[in-house]
Structures are given as structure tokens and as C-alpha cells.
Scaffold this motif. Structure first.
Motif, PDB file in Angstrom:
ATOM      1  N   ILE A  87       0.845  -1.181   0.000  1.00  0.00           N
ATOM      2  CA  ILE A  87       0.000   0.000   0.000  1.00  0.00           C
ATOM      3  C   ILE A  87       0.886   1.238   0.000  1.00  0.00           C
ATOM      4  CG2 ILE A  87      -1.758   1.287   1.288  1.00  0.00           C
ATOM      5  CD1 ILE A  87      -2.699  -1.380   2.430  1.00  0.00           C
ATOM      6  N   PRO A  88       0.774   2.107  -1.010  1.00  0.00           N
ATOM      7  CA  PRO A  88       1.605   3.313  -1.051  1.00  0.00           C
ATOM      8  C   PRO A  88       1.123   4.349  -0.040  1.00  0.00           C
ATOM      9  CG  PRO A  88       0.045   3.333  -2.858  1.00  0.00           C
ATOM     10  CD  PRO A  88      -0.130   2.000  -2.171  1.00  0.00           C
ATOM     11  N   ARG A  89       1.868   5.413   0.070  1.00  0.00           N
ATOM     12  CA  ARG A  89       1.512   6.497   0.986  1.00  0.00           C
ATOM     13  C   ARG A  89       0.283   7.244   0.474  1.00  0.00           C
ATOM     14  NH1 ARG A  89       7.047   9.686   2.443  1.00  0.00           N
ATOM     15  NH2 ARG A  89       5.574  10.791   3.796  1.00  0.00           N
ATOM     16  N   ALA A  90      -0.649   7.484   1.364  1.00  0.00           N
ATOM     17  CA  ALA A  90      -1.747   8.390   1.056  1.00  0.00           C
ATOM     18  C   ALA A  90      -1.250   9.824   1.219  1.00  0.00           C
ATOM     19  CB  ALA A  90      -2.924   8.129   1.999  1.00  0.00           C
ATOM     20  N   THR A  91      -2.030  10.783   0.757  1.00  0.00           N
ATOM     21  CA  THR A  91      -1.661  12.183   0.978  1.00  0.00           C
ATOM     22  C   THR A  91      -1.963  12.569   2.424  1.00  0.00           C
ATOM     23  OG1 THR A  91      -3.848  13.030   0.388  1.00  0.00           O
ATOM     24  CG2 THR A  91      -2.261  12.708  -1.412  1.00  0.00           C
ATOM     25  N   PRO A  92      -1.298  13.599   2.936  1.00  0.00           N
ATOM     26  CA  PRO A  92      -1.650  14.069   4.285  1.00  0.00           C
ATOM     27  C   PRO A  92      -3.135  14.413   4.393  1.00  0.00           C
ATOM     28  CG  PRO A  92       0.404  15.074   3.568  1.00  0.00           C
ATOM     29  CD  PRO A  92      -0.149  14.345   2.384  1.00  0.00           C
ATOM     30  N   GLU A  93      -3.693  14.999   3.352  1.00  0.00           N
ATOM     31  CA  GLU A  93      -5.100  15.387   3.386  1.00  0.00           C
ATOM     32  C   GLU A  93      -6.003  14.175   3.560  1.00  0.00           C
ATOM     33  OE1 GLU A  93      -2.632  18.457   1.844  1.00  0.00           O
ATOM     34  OE2 GLU A  93      -2.880  16.401   1.091  1.00  0.00           O
ATOM     35  N   GLU A  94      -5.658  13.067   2.927  1.00  0.00           N
ATOM     36  CA  GLU A  94      -6.465  11.851   3.075  1.00  0.00           C
ATOM     37  C   GLU A  94      -6.385  11.296   4.498  1.00  0.00           C
ATOM     38  OE1 GLU A  94      -6.352   9.940  -1.426  1.00  0.00           O
ATOM     39  OE2 GLU A  94      -4.559   9.792  -0.169  1.00  0.00           O
ATOM     40  N   ALA A  97      11.367  -2.885   2.484  1.00  0.00           N
ATOM     41  CA  ALA A  97      10.466  -4.043   2.480  1.00  0.00           C
ATOM     42  C   ALA A  97       9.374  -3.916   1.431  1.00  0.00           C
ATOM     43  CB  ALA A  97       9.833  -4.214   3.861  1.00  0.00           C
ATOM     44  N   THR A  98       9.003  -2.688   1.080  1.00  0.00           N
ATOM     45  CA  THR A  98       7.955  -2.481   0.073  1.00  0.00           C
ATOM     46  C   THR A  98       8.539  -2.210  -1.304  1.00  0.00           C
ATOM     47  OG1 THR A  98       7.828  -0.100   0.543  1.00  0.00           O
ATOM     48  CG2 THR A  98       6.381  -1.551   1.814  1.00  0.00           C
ATOM     49  N   GLU A  99       9.849  -2.429  -1.440  1.00  0.00           N
ATOM     50  CA  GLU A  99      10.544  -2.252  -2.723  1.00  0.00           C
ATOM     51  C   GLU A  99      10.332  -0.857  -3.281  1.00  0.00           C
ATOM     52  OE1 GLU A  99       9.141  -5.473  -5.122  1.00  0.00           O
ATOM     53  OE2 GLU A  99       9.890  -7.012  -3.755  1.00  0.00           O
ATOM     54  N   GLY A 100      10.314   0.121  -2.383  1.00  0.00           N
ATOM     55  CA  GLY A 100      10.198   1.511  -2.797  1.00  0.00           C
ATOM     56  C   GLY A 100       8.790   1.997  -3.038  1.00  0.00           C
ATOM     57  N   VAL A 101       7.774   1.129  -2.839  1.00  0.00           N
ATOM     58  CA  VAL A 101       6.385   1.590  -2.985  1.00  0.00           C
ATOM     59  C   VAL A 101       6.095   2.669  -1.940  1.00  0.00           C
ATOM     60  CG1 VAL A 101       3.949   0.908  -2.802  1.00  0.00           C
ATOM     61  CG2 VAL A 101       5.576  -0.548  -4.037  1.00  0.00           C
ATOM     62  N   ILE A 102       6.586   2.456  -0.708  1.00  0.00           N
ATOM     63  CA  ILE A 102       6.549   3.515   0.296  1.00  0.00           C
ATOM     64  C   ILE A 102       7.798   4.367   0.087  1.00  0.00           C
ATOM     65  CG2 ILE A 102       6.652   4.063   2.753  1.00  0.00           C
ATOM     66  CD1 ILE A 102       5.105   1.532   3.317  1.00  0.00           C
ATOM     67  N   THR A 103       7.598   5.617  -0.264  1.00  0.00           N
ATOM     68  CA  THR A 103       8.703   6.494  -0.616  1.00  0.00           C
ATOM     69  C   THR A 103       9.216   7.246   0.606  1.00  0.00           C
ATOM     70  OG1 THR A 103       7.118   8.232  -1.197  1.00  0.00           O
ATOM     71  CG2 THR A 103       7.873   6.789  -2.981  1.00  0.00           C
ATOM     72  N   GLN A 104      10.445   7.789   0.462  1.00  0.00           N
ATOM     73  CA  GLN A 104      11.097   8.491   1.563  1.00  0.00           C
ATOM     74  C   GLN A 104      10.750   9.974   1.533  1.00  0.00           C
ATOM     75  OE1 GLN A 104      12.092   8.944   4.614  1.00  0.00           O
ATOM     76  NE2 GLN A 104      13.438   7.138   4.354  1.00  0.00           N
ATOM     77  N   ASN A 105      10.807  10.610   2.685  1.00  0.00           N
ATOM     78  CA  ASN A 105      10.586  12.052   2.770  1.00  0.00           C
ATOM     79  C   ASN A 105      11.784  12.818   2.213  1.00  0.00           C
ATOM     80  OD1 ASN A 105       7.970  12.306   3.844  1.00  0.00           O
ATOM     81  ND2 ASN A 105       8.696  11.821   5.909  1.00  0.00           N
ATOM     82  N   PRO A 106      11.574  14.052   1.764  1.00  0.00           N
ATOM     83  CA  PRO A 106      12.661  14.834   1.154  1.00  0.00           C
ATOM     84  C   PRO A 106      13.815  15.056   2.118  1.00  0.00           C
ATOM     85  CG  PRO A 106      10.521  15.858   0.716  1.00  0.00           C
ATOM     86  CD  PRO A 106      10.283  14.765   1.715  1.00  0.00           C
ATOM     87  N   GLY A 107      15.021  14.976   1.584  1.00  0.00           N
ATOM     88  CA  GLY A 107      16.208  15.314   2.343  1.00  0.00           C
ATOM     89  C   GLY A 107      16.890  14.151   3.030  1.00  0.00           C
ATOM     90  N   TYR A 108      16.243  12.978   3.023  1.00  0.00           N
ATOM     91  CA  TYR A 108      16.824  11.834   3.729  1.00  0.00           C
ATOM     92  C   TYR A 108      17.349  10.803   2.732  1.00  0.00           C
ATOM     93  CZ  TYR A 108      14.487  13.743   7.852  1.00  0.00           C
ATOM     94  OH  TYR A 108      14.085  14.558   8.879  1.00  0.00           O
TER      95      TYR A 108
END
Length: 514
Positions: free
Chosen positions: A175-182, A503-514
Motif C-alpha cells: 500500500i503506497p503512501r496516502a496524501t496528508p489530506e487523506e 520491504a515495500t521495494e520503494g512503494v513507500i517512498t522516503q521524505n525529502p532530504g533523507y
């Protein structure tokens, strides 16, 4: 997502065993053991309530109230220093050298999903419920509060995260990241449901003390809107709490943080804990322990002071900057900061220097000395192993009053804002009219700064400060002035744990700057 499915199986199995044992006693009004099985566990009131209790119990876990909670709320801020010289994890938060691989990221991130998973199990079991409807709604409302609390911690910390509301199929998809608004929308919906169906605090029986209430849901929702600068809604929900007449400021500020202050008149929500003589982990896991200091206490049996090794090793020390923030004579300073040589509130324990610590200041709100049961039988106040008897205060009425004051000022109602700001100051000054005079300014900027100052000194060392200065847009200015390595645009969010990205093979992405 395998962890969530395993969590469900473990929870149902354990809760089934608990109910099986209690059914062997004299609870004749409960469903016979032969009719209760893991397959129909949640169809009963006992099963559903045990399920939501599993979420409550996880609130005491190290991941939620231990060092991850303390480091993110206090140590990263201008209120606190790491204290212990050898604790790498806390030093990383103080110096902003943490990374996606830092241990506390995984604890904090995954811990919220365990709480969410436990809540989801109950929520997803609604179709199985065959008991009284009002109780169904209350149990669902409690579970939705827990889910909202977990997602609130995630979205304020990491931004958008995977939105999981059902038990996922184990089909290999991530499951990818939802938006903060969601995520915020889910929080709003869950808490609106909780407000509708939870009782007020006064409507619960004494046996249900500590369960989430309508006031707790309103308080968390007001806080959620505060993070989005939606001050009209902050005002609405904070004022609903105030107008409910369910809460009052506790007269003794210092007393709030003692054992006698647990669930006091200004407790809107706190994590319940008790010490178990059998060691079955009914206490919090290291929350107060890691904030304590070494101390000695007067032992009436021996007639002398002896060392007390149950008060932790001093992580999370009040900073010089916090010490200087208090107005002259403000008694909250001494109620918050303990110095070497101080006698604690039990009248027996004296703070002594810990050689592993920087400085000589300790968080008095987190120091719980040995206490006595009325017959001079000593009961350990500190200690790890999830057996610490101290409740964790998450939402206090003073916080609600200050949220109302901030919102009213932003909504161009400064006169109303002053009423609630000065209520907090009046309680703090007690019987001394020469300190903490009422704030009188109606200038919007001046009043805003006065309210922000009051939040700092009133709620100091209660794991709110870092999140406050972030939402106020002042983190870079304040922290860089103290030499901290806060980088605007990077440290406004914590990094997603690297283990989850991998573990999600990059489906869950990293926050900027890290």
C-alpha cells in the motif's frame, strides 16, 4: 502487511484464552465457554470489549510512550536536553543527526500501526456484533478514537503514510503512501463518530474510569485542527469541551503529576497504568523511568536515607532555555524542574547527582519516587519492564483552555481569548497575587505570543513542545539559535523508516532530504 494479520490472530487467541479462564470462575451471567470460540469471538460484548481493551493496553507500550514519544516531543525541542551521555538515540534527536535507519523511527512508526491494527480488527468486526446496539456504537467509537490517535501521530510526524482501514489480503501488493489530506480526513471522520457515540466522562461508571470520552475525542480533534491552522474548528471543539462543564482546573498544579493527581478534574485523557505484583505488564513501559533521576529516600524501617535505584537514568533533562522562560516566581518552574538536592513530593526522596548525566536538572513531572500504601509498605515507583504504575497525561483541560484562547485570538475575539488564558495563569499563581499578573493586551500578535509562551511553561516536559513550534513555523528559528542542526524543509518531517522503504521495494517512498 503480514504483521497486521499476525496481530489479529495473536490478539484473538490471547483474548480467547483470557475469557476462557474467567469463564471458569463464577461469572454465570456470561456466555458459556462452550459457545465461545475464536470464530465468533467478536460477536459477543465480552469479545468486542476485550478487543478494544487490547488497543488500550498498547497505549502503554514503549513504542508509544517510551523514548520515541519523549525524544520526538521534548528532546528535539528547546525545552530539553538528552541528559544521559551514553544514549545515542536521544542524542540523535537533540542534534538532528537521526536517519531513516535510526531505531526510534522504526519504534514510533511501527508502533502506531500496531495500535491502528488492533483498532481495525474491532472496527472490521462490526458485522459480527450481536449484542446491545448502544454498546456496539460505544466500542466502535473507542476503536475509532484509537485509530485516529495512531494516524494523528503518524501524519504530524511523517506526513502522508499508508492508509489502512481494513485488514489487507496477503496478495503481495504493498500500500503506497496516502496524501496528508487523506489521512487528516480519516482522522476527522473517526473522531466525529467518536464524539457522536462516546459518553461524557460523568456518564461512565467508576469501573470504566480511563476509557475515552466525548471530551477526549473533542480534545484530540481540536488538536488535529490546530495542526492545520483551522482555528474556527479548534474554537468549536475546544468550546464544546468547556461548555460541557465536565472538567475543571485542578487547584494544585504540582499535584497533577503525582499518583493522587491521576484522573483528576482536569484529566481529559490519560493512559491508565498500574503496577502488577505478578509482573503481568499492566504498567507503562519506561515512560517515567527514563525521565527520572537517581535518588535516595528516607526508609523508616532503617531510620536512614538509602539509595533508590528505581528512578531511571535521567534521560530528558529540562534545558537552560526552558529554565529561563519562566516568569519570576512562577511556581510551575519548581513543579517541573527538579534540582540535585531537592526533596520530591513524597517528602522522603531526595534527588542526587547521576554521574552519567549532563547537568543537574531533572524532569520533576517524570520523577516518581517510591510511594507508600498507607502502612509504610514500599511500592517501587520507577522501573522498566512495562510495570511502571504511573499514568501518562495526554490531554489536560489546561491544554484545552489554551487551544481555545489561541483559536479565539486568531478568530479576532481577543477579549474572549484572554478569559481562558488568564484562567490558566490564575491557577498557576495560586494564593500569591504578586506573581503572574493577568495578560491584558488585545493586540493580535502580542496576545498570540503570550498564549504561545503560556503553552510552553504550562505544558513543559509533557511531550508537546516540539510539535508546537513546528506547527507555529518557529522550529528553525528557535532551534538553530541554540545550535541545533535543524534544517528547514527537511526536519519538518521525520524520515520514513528505511526498513519499510526497503520491504515495500520503494512503494513507500522516503521524505525529502533523507
Amino acid at each position: 502487511m503480514n504483521r497486521i494479520m499476525k496481530e489479529k490472530n495473536i490478539i484473538i487467541s490471547l483474548l480467547f484464552l483470557i475469557l476462557a479462564f474467567t469463564a471458569c470462575e463464577d461469572h454465570l451471567d456470561k456466555q458459556p465457554l462452550g459457545e465461545l470460540s475464536p470464530e465468533n469471538f467478536y460477536s459477543t460484548a465480552e469479545g468486542a470489549e476485550a478487543g478494544v481493551n487490547a488497543a488500550y493496553s498498547y497505549l502503554r507500550h514503549y513504542d508509544l510512550v517510551g523514548l520515541p514519544f519523549i525524544a520526538g516531543g521534548d528532546i528535539a525541542s528547546d525545552d530539553s536536553d538528552p541528559g544521559n551521555k551514553n544514549n545515542k538515540a536521544s542524542i540523535e534527536f537533540d542534534e538532528f543527526t537521526f536517519s531513516p535507519s535510526s531505531s526510534l523511527m522504526t519504534n514510533w512508526y511501527s508502533g502506531q500501526y500496531v495500535l491502528i491494527g488492533r483498532a481495525n480488527i474491532v472496527i472490521n468486526s462490526e458485522s459480527e456484533f450481536v449484542f446491545e446496539e448502544d454498546l456496539q456504537k460505544r466500542i466502535l467509537a473507542e476503536a475509532k478514537f484509537m485509530r485516529a490517535y495512531g494516524y494523528f501521530n503518524l501524519v504530524k510526524s511523517f506526513g502522508g503514510v499508508p492508509k489502512i482501514t481494513v485488514l489487507p489480503e496477503l496478495d503481495g501488493d504493498f500500500i503506497p503512501r496516502a496524501t496528508p489530506e487523506e489521512i487528516w480526513q480519516l482522522i476527522d471522520e473517526d473522531l466525529e463518530y467518536a464524539i457522536t457515540y462516546l459518553p461524557e466522562r460523568s456518564e461512565y461508571s467508576p469501573a470504566n474510569l480511563g476509557r475515552v470520552t466525548k471530551g477526549a475525542a473533542r480534545g484530540l480533534l481540536a488538536r488535529a485542527f490546530l495542526f492545520r491552522n483551522d482555528f474556527e474548528k479548534v474554537e468549536r471543539y475546544a468550546m464544546e469541551i468547556i461548555n460541557s462543564n465536565e472538567y475543571t482546573l485542578f487547584p494544585d498544579y504540582e499535584g497533577i503529576f503525582t499518583y493522587d493527581g491521576e484522573n483528576c478534574s482536569e484529566s481529559v485523557f490519560e493512559v491508565q497504568a498500574t503496577r502488577s505484583e505478578s509482573g503481568n505488564k499492566t504498567g507503562t513501559d519506561k515512560y517515567n523511568t527514563v525521565q527520572g533521576s537517581k535518588a535516595k529516600y528516607w526508609d523508616p524501617e532503617q531510620g536512614k536515607f538509602i539509595n533508590n535505584q528505581g528512578l531511571g537514568w535521567g534521560i530528558n533533562s529540562p534545558s537552560d532555555d526552558l529554565e529561563a522562560a519562566y516568569e519570576d516566581g512562577d511556581p510551575r518552574k519548581d513543579a517541573t524542574i527538579a534540582y540535585v538536592g531537592d526533596t520530591l513530593y513524597d517528602g522522603r526522596s531526595i534527588v542526587v547527582r547521576n554521574s552519567k548525566n549532563h547537568g543537574t536538572k531533572y524532569n520533576q513531572k517524570g520523577i516518581l519516587p517510591l510511594f507508600y500504601d498507607g502502612t509504610d509498605n514500599k511500592v517501587t515507583g520507577g522501573g522498566g519492564g512495562a510495570n511502571n504504575p504511573a499514568n501518562v497525561r495526554l490531554i489536560r483541560y489546561a491544554d484545552v483552555l489554551l487551544m481555545a484562547a489561541e483559536a479565539l485570538n486568531e478568530n479576532d475575539k481577543p477579549t474572549d481569548a484572554l478569559v481562558y488564558l488568564n484562567m490558566v495563569r490564575e491557577r498557576a499563581r495560586g494564593d500569591n497575587p504578586d506573581i503572574l499578573p493577568n495578560v491584558t493586551t488585545t493586540d493580535k500578535l502580542g496576545l498570540r505570543n503570550a498564549i504561545w509562551h503560556e503553552r510552553r511553561v504550562e505544558l513543559a516536559m509533557e511531550q508537546n513542545r516540539y510539535w508546537d513550534i513546528l506547527r507555529q513555523g518557529r522550529a528553525a528559528e528557535l532551534l538553530q539559535a541554540l545550535g541545533k542542526n535543524f534544517v528547514e524543509g527537511k526536519h519538518n518531517l521525520l524520515p520514513i523508516p528505511q526498513v519499510d522503504v526497503d520491504a515495500t521495494e520503494g512503494v513507500i517512498t522516503q521524505n525529502p532530504g533523507y
